[in-house]
Design an enzyme around this catalytic site. Structure first.
Site, PDB file in Angstrom:
ATOM      1  N   VAL A 605       0.811  -1.224   0.000  1.00 17.49           N
ATOM      2  CA  VAL A 605       0.000   0.000   0.000  1.00 17.49           C
ATOM      3  C   VAL A 605       0.840   1.268   0.000  1.00 17.49           C
ATOM      4  CG1 VAL A 605      -2.071  -0.990   1.048  1.00 17.49           C
ATOM      5  CG2 VAL A 605      -0.240  -0.143   2.526  1.00 17.49           C
ATOM      6  N   GLY A 608       8.475   3.991   0.876  1.00 19.40           N
ATOM      7  CA  GLY A 608       9.216   5.226   1.096  1.00 19.40           C
ATOM      8  C   GLY A 608      10.662   4.885   1.252  1.00 19.40           C
ATOM      9  N   PHE A 610      12.277   4.328   3.647  1.00 22.02           N
ATOM     10  CA  PHE A 610      12.607   3.463   4.779  1.00 22.02           C
ATOM     11  C   PHE A 610      11.990   2.094   4.711  1.00 22.02           C
ATOM     12  CE2 PHE A 610      13.681   7.599   5.808  1.00 22.02           C
ATOM     13  CZ  PHE A 610      14.861   7.474   6.501  1.00 22.02           C
ATOM     14  N   GLY A 611      11.297   1.842   3.633  1.00 21.23           N
ATOM     15  CA  GLY A 611      10.757   0.502   3.516  1.00 21.23           C
ATOM     16  C   GLY A 611       9.447   0.485   2.758  1.00 21.23           C
ATOM     17  N   VAL A 613       5.370  -0.674   2.703  1.00 20.66           N
ATOM     18  CA  VAL A 613       4.258  -0.844   3.626  1.00 20.66           C
ATOM     19  C   VAL A 613       3.226  -1.796   3.006  1.00 20.66           C
ATOM     20  CG1 VAL A 613       2.499   0.344   4.985  1.00 20.66           C
ATOM     21  CG2 VAL A 613       4.639   1.514   4.445  1.00 20.66           C
ATOM     22  N   ASP A 725      10.681  14.717   9.346  1.00 18.68           N
ATOM     23  CA  ASP A 725      10.311  14.446   7.951  1.00 18.68           C
ATOM     24  C   ASP A 725       8.821  14.645   7.734  1.00 18.68           C
ATOM     25  OD1 ASP A 725      10.786  13.858   5.315  1.00 18.68           O
ATOM     26  OD2 ASP A 725      10.681  11.685   5.592  1.00 18.68           O
TER      27      ASP A 725
END
Ligand SMILES: *[C@@H]1O[C@H](CO)[C@@H](O)[C@H](O)[C@H]1NC(C)=O
Ligand SMILES: *[C@@H]1O[C@H](CO)[C@@H](O)[C@H](O)[C@H]1NC(C)=O
Ligand SMILES: *[C@@H]1O[C@H](CO)[C@@H](O)[C@H](O)[C@H]1NC(C)=O
Ligand SMILES: *[C@@H]1O[C@H](CO)[C@@H](O)[C@H](O)[C@H]1NC(C)=O
Ligand SMILES: *[C@@H]1O[C@H](CO)[C@@H](O)[C@H](O)[C@H]1NC(C)=O
Ligand SMILES: *[C@@H]1O[C@H](CO)[C@@H](O)[C@H](O)[C@H]1NC(C)=O
Ligand SMILES: *[C@@H]1O[C@H](CO)[C@@H](O)[C@H](O)[C@H]1NC(C)=O
Length: 925
Positions: A605, A608, A610-611, A613, A725
């Site tokens: 879904v 970003g 950082f990973g 989702v 952020d």
């Protein structure tokens, strides 16, 4: 009483500035060049004198590009303490004056914090001076009727920087144009004084205006001041003299220029400083065009005030001729902060409206000051050569004199006089006995002589210190009757006679040693043995009192400690430290649980830096978002622990809820609640915008939600958390479109006790605080910057960074929006897909957004200030929305939204004069 008035100081210096006003060029002109060193006459012919008799504060030179006026090369500044620093000026009672104070900062202290402090006139808070630019002159003006022979202008309450002042000017009026029936209770604070059709940007003032009022040029358009000018507006002017009669009407030069609405309308929008509120508003007209026999008739249209639109202005007829002044206005009218007004031609008029000048002043409620003001003034006048007697202004307001304490009544009373060791001589001033609220009197260690006056009217007196003086006579018997007296010190005087027996009781701390001729009741042989009171009992009592004070002190300390513990310290105490204990506080999912919930990571879904989702659903039906961190986003286990510790103790309805974590199979996984409606970004720019654009009120509500979440991070968490952020893709929306802030992946604990932490700069281009980028010093104000960008996106529907949207040489929403907003052109940035909205609430947000993206963190507001502004905007927008839905047929002006906002503001006012009294007839001044 004949106060033997002794000058105690050989080096008597004066803090007060008593200026003989009559020596100036105009009677009643005082022009003080603060920090200056000599007299001079400026190019206008105004005579400036230095404030060199003021001993407080320090003076300094400044240099500001393109500012050549001598009075702006110097200033005087004061310590940022809890005192007030006053200028006292002589005036003539029952005379009206204009007082003007100006402030040119010029970075005199080389500080990166701009000063913010208060200025008061007597006891009345006049204005808060907020410096926002080192090279711009801040100016405050007030019109007042002098009631006393002096006035005091005081600086105090520096919340940032140091208080300072560049000039202080006094201009005496001789007529009564500014007379109002509210004069005894209100000052007039100048909000706008505009010369329309001016031929240059320079203001008109002395000598053209003999009273040296400053008539601002309408061609000087400041950021959102005097904007929205109608198409067809033209300047006209004449050289023919204008009959302005006498008195303080606008000077001829102002009346000789005007604007004309060739297309039938004149429109302007003004930001009125200090409003909303009640004000004094006058317009000035003179027919200066050669109109032949054409007619010029028009009406004022103030949205929401249909009554005001009834009277018709026909200048020539009203003024009884051409080149003559006609000055309709309102003595008391309720006005909003953003005032949009229009003059519109009537249907039977061949010419459009004409406007020469206008003046708008706000009523500023006077504070009558301490009830003891005149009494204490009579006392300090006895010591006019000492510094403590010359602090100036009201004894209690806005802050008390250094040697005085007051209670907090609306009209405060003096409760404490502290003049120990001030070299006082002569008698104790009898007028001190008129301070009926006095609780403590300290006059010890002076050279006071004579008898102790009658303080029996000061029934609140608890503590009296008269020791170490030269007082003579008896100890008055009323002292025994003062109901609240707890401590009385008269030792080491020359008192005589017998001690009133009532004073020798066990409840009084009483020291009267060292008075050779003072005897304890009828027992002359026993003198001077008594140290305190007369019996052992009293000594015991004293010990008891001291002990109980100590106990109370201790108890209070304990109490406050407890108080601190009760202070909200979110879940933090549940988590004792990093590591395993921390993990215990957060739920630990097994990898197989996660696999089942996500159906083996089936539905992605989002993603970003950082990973990725994934969507998931737990066995109990709860929907979750599973964030699988890319392996390099955490350097090790410890970092991950940090994150989990942080996350597990942050709970707020406007923060996406953290449900747990999993660290197995070499993967670091975070589990959050699932947010159904996706990100704010998708709603502003993504495919979802085609479904339905979010309304302005909804955007405001989203902003409020997000701001509350961020505020919680900054102030509700101990230690504070900086998001680092913030961006529209990190603001998530639930089913009901309530917003929550997500992604604490970049969060770092703010180090306790210092205002910043240094770390490698991280964040997203377009949202990144430039100060942080340069200095690498992270503070909560970096989040405020990012939030300002988000606000601009909500207004404009534009992305933070775009190669196309913002025109050449500008990729950045901040530069682009700033340019528009500062030019007053807010319409130029508003999202075209927004439906109806209220312009005033839009302005509020736009201005706050600009504050948030100020280059220096110290100039940006806190999140709580931002929230307050959003909430104000919401209530304005709700009111306007209700008005829009309520009366849809009152379309006096085209911008319906603007209409309704003013409608709401003005509807609240019932207090303006009726039309018949004011606008239809020239006011009887
Ligand atoms: C400056 O002007 C004031 C009043 O205008 C006058 O009293 C004073 O003597 C003058 N000082 C000097 C040095 O000329
Ligand atoms: C300010 O400038 C004047 C003349 O330019 C000089 O005499 C004076 O010493 C300066 N004052 C300070 C405080 O630097
Ligand atoms: C000062 O004036 C010059 C010439 O008028 C102008 O070029 C310059 O931009 C001005 N500087 C400032 C800081 O206003
Ligand atoms: C001092 O200034 C602050 C901020 O402007 C204000 O909240 C406060 O009421 C002021 N205090 C006094 C004594 O005026
Ligand atoms: C005491 O105060 C009264 C009124 O406040 C005043 O008229 C009187 O002159 C004062 N007395 C002295 C000695 O200052
Ligand atoms: C009191 O007077 C003495 C002698 O004139 C002086 O040294 C001292 O500084 C003065 N004290 C105060 C507080 O004015
Ligand atoms: C009373 O005053 C004298 C003289 O100042 C002092 O020596 C003594 O300690 C005082 N007694 C008490 C109990 O404070």
């Amino acid at each position: 009483m004949e106060a033997t008035r002794l000058r105690l100081l050989s080096t008597a210096f004066s803090l007060i500035l008593l200026l003989d006003a009559t020596t100036a060029q105009m009677p009643g002109f005082v022009s003080l060049d603060c920090g200056g060193t000599g007299n001079f006459t400026d190019e206008l012919g105004l005579e400036w004198t230095p404030d060199d008799r003021l001993i407080d504060g320090k003076i300094t030179n400044i240099s500001v590009a393109n500012e050549t006026r001598k009075q702006y090369q110097t200033l005087r500044y004061f310590p940022a303490d809890d005192r007030k620093y006053c200028y006292t000026l002589e005036v003539i009672s029952r005379t009206r004056y204009l007082v003007r104070a100006t402030f040119l900062y010029g970075n005199f202290d080389n500080n990166n914090v701009y000063p913010k402090f208060d200025i008061s006139l007597g006891a009345t808070h006049w204005a808060t001076i907020v410096i926002s630019d080192a090279n711009t002159i801040e100016l405050q003006e007030l019109i007042f009727l002098a009631l006393d022979p002096t006035i005091s202008v005081c600086l105090s309450n520096a919340t940032t920087g140091q208080p300072f002042i560049s000039t202080l000017e006094l201009r005496q009026f001789n007529g009564s144009i500014y007379l109002t029936q509210y004069e005894s209770q209100f000052y007039l604070s100048i909000s706008a004084r505009i010369n329309f059709g001016a031929d240059s940007e320079a203001p008109v003032r002395y000598p053209d205006d003999p009273f040296d009022r400053i008539w601002e040029s309408d061609s000087l358009r400041k950021a959102n001041y005097l904007v929205d000018v109608a198409v067809g507006t033209e300047k006209v002017s004449t050289k023919i003299p204008i009959d302005v009669s006498s008195g303080e009407r606008p000077p001829q030069k102002v009346m000789q220029t005007a604007v004309v609405g060739r297309n039938g309308s004149l429109t302007y929008r003004l930001n009125l400083d200090g409003f909303p509120g009640f004000g004094w508003a006058f317009t000035y007209f003179a027919e200066i065009e050669d109109v032949g026999n054409k007619s010029r008739k028009f009406r004022l249209v103030l949205p929401g005030m249909p009554d005001l639109s009834k009277p018709i202005v026909n200048i020539e007829e009203n003024a009884l001729g051409k080149y003559r002044l006609y000055e309709p206005g309102y003595y008391n009218i309720s006005l909003p902060f953003v005032l949009s007004f229009r003059f519109g031609r009537t249907s039977d008029s061949s010419l459009g409206p004409l406007l020469n000048a206008m003046e708008i002043n706000k009523y500023l409620k006077k504070n009558d000051g301490s009830v003891d003001g005149s009494v204490i003034a009579s006392v300090v006048s006895l010591y006019s050569s000492t510094d403590w007697a010359l602090e100036g202004g009201d004894p209690c307001l806005p802050v008390p004199w250094s040697w005085v304490q007051c209670n907090s009544d609306p009209q405060p009373r003096i409760t404490k006089i502290e003049l120990s060791g001030k070299n006082l001589t002569g008698n104790i001033p009898t007028n001190l006995t008129m301070l009926s609220g006095l609780v403590e009197l300290w006059l010890d260690g002076n050279s006071l002589t004579g008898q102790i006056p009658d303080f029996s009217g000061c029934v609140d007196l608890e503590i009296i210190h008269l020791e170490n003086n030269q007082l003579t006579g008896e100890l008055p018997s009323y002292m025994a009757e003062l109901p609240n007296l707890r401590e009385l010190y008269v030792q080491n005087n020359k008192l005589s006679g017998t001690v009133p027996t009532g004073l020798l009781n066990n409840n009084l701390v009483f020291n009267y040693t060292g008075n050779i001729n003072l005897y304890k009741g009828g027992n002359r042989g026993n003198r001077n043995k008594i140290i305190i009171g007369s019996s052992v009992g009293a000594g015991v009592l004293l010990v008891a009192i001291i002990a109980s004070c100590l106990l109370m002190h201790k108890a209070r300390k304990n109490y406050s400690k407890q108080g601190q513990l009760e202070h909200p310290m979110p879940a933090q105490r549940l988590v004792s430290s990093l590591g395993d204990a921390a993990k215990d506080a957060a739920h630990c999912f097994t990898f197989s649980e996660i696999e089942d919930a996500t159906n083996k990571f089936e539905r992605k879904v989002g993603s970003g830096g950082f990973g990725v989702v994934y969507y998931g659903k737990l066995i109990d039906g709860k929907e979750i978002a599973v964030k699988v961190l890319t392996s390099n986003s955490y350097q090790g286990k410890r970092e991950f622990s940090n994150e989990v510790t942080l996350l597990s103790r942050i709970h707020h309805r406007n923060l996406v809820q953290f449900l747990g974590f999993c660290q197995e199979e070499g993967k670091s996984i975070l589990v959050y609640e699932f947010m159904h409606s996706g990100t704010l970004k998708e709603h502003l720019y993504g495919p979802r915008t085609y479904e339905r654009s979010i309304s302005w009120i909804k955007r405001l509500e989203i902003a409020e939600d997000a701001a509350k979440g961020i505020e919680y991070l900054h102030t509700g968490c101990v230690p504070a958390v900086i998001h680092r952020d913030l961006k529209t893709s990190n603001i998530l929306l639930d089913k009901n479109m309530h917003a929550k802030v997500s992604d604490f992946g970049l969060s770092k604990l703010a180090v306790d006790g210092t205002s910043h932490v240094s770390s490698i700069v991280r964040g997203t281009v377009g949202y990144l605080d430039p100060e942080y980028y340069i200095s690498q010093q992270l503070t909560d104000k970096s989040d405020v910057y990012s939030f300002g960008v988000i606000l601009l996106e909500l207004i404009s529907g534009q992305e933070a960074i775009s190669n196309e949207s913002f025109g050449v040489n500008c990729r950045n929403i901040v530069q682009w929006a700033k340019l528009h907003i500062e030019n007053g052109n807010i319409q130029g940035i508003i999202d075209l897909s927004l439906g109806e909205y209220d312009i005033q609430s839009m302005w509020k947000i736009a201005e706050k957004a600009l504050m948030c993206v100020q280059p220096h963190g110290s100039m940006r507001p806190s999140m709580s200030e931002v929230i307050k502004e959003i909430q104000d905007a919401i209530s304005i927008e709700r009111g306007a929305k209700a008005a829009r839905e309520g009366n849809s047929n009152s379309d006096e002006i085209s911008r319906n939204s603007m209409h309704s906002s003013l409608n709401m503001d003005l509807a609240a006012s019932e207090n303006y004069l009726s039309i018949d009294e004011s606008i239809t007839q020239p006011t009887a001044r």
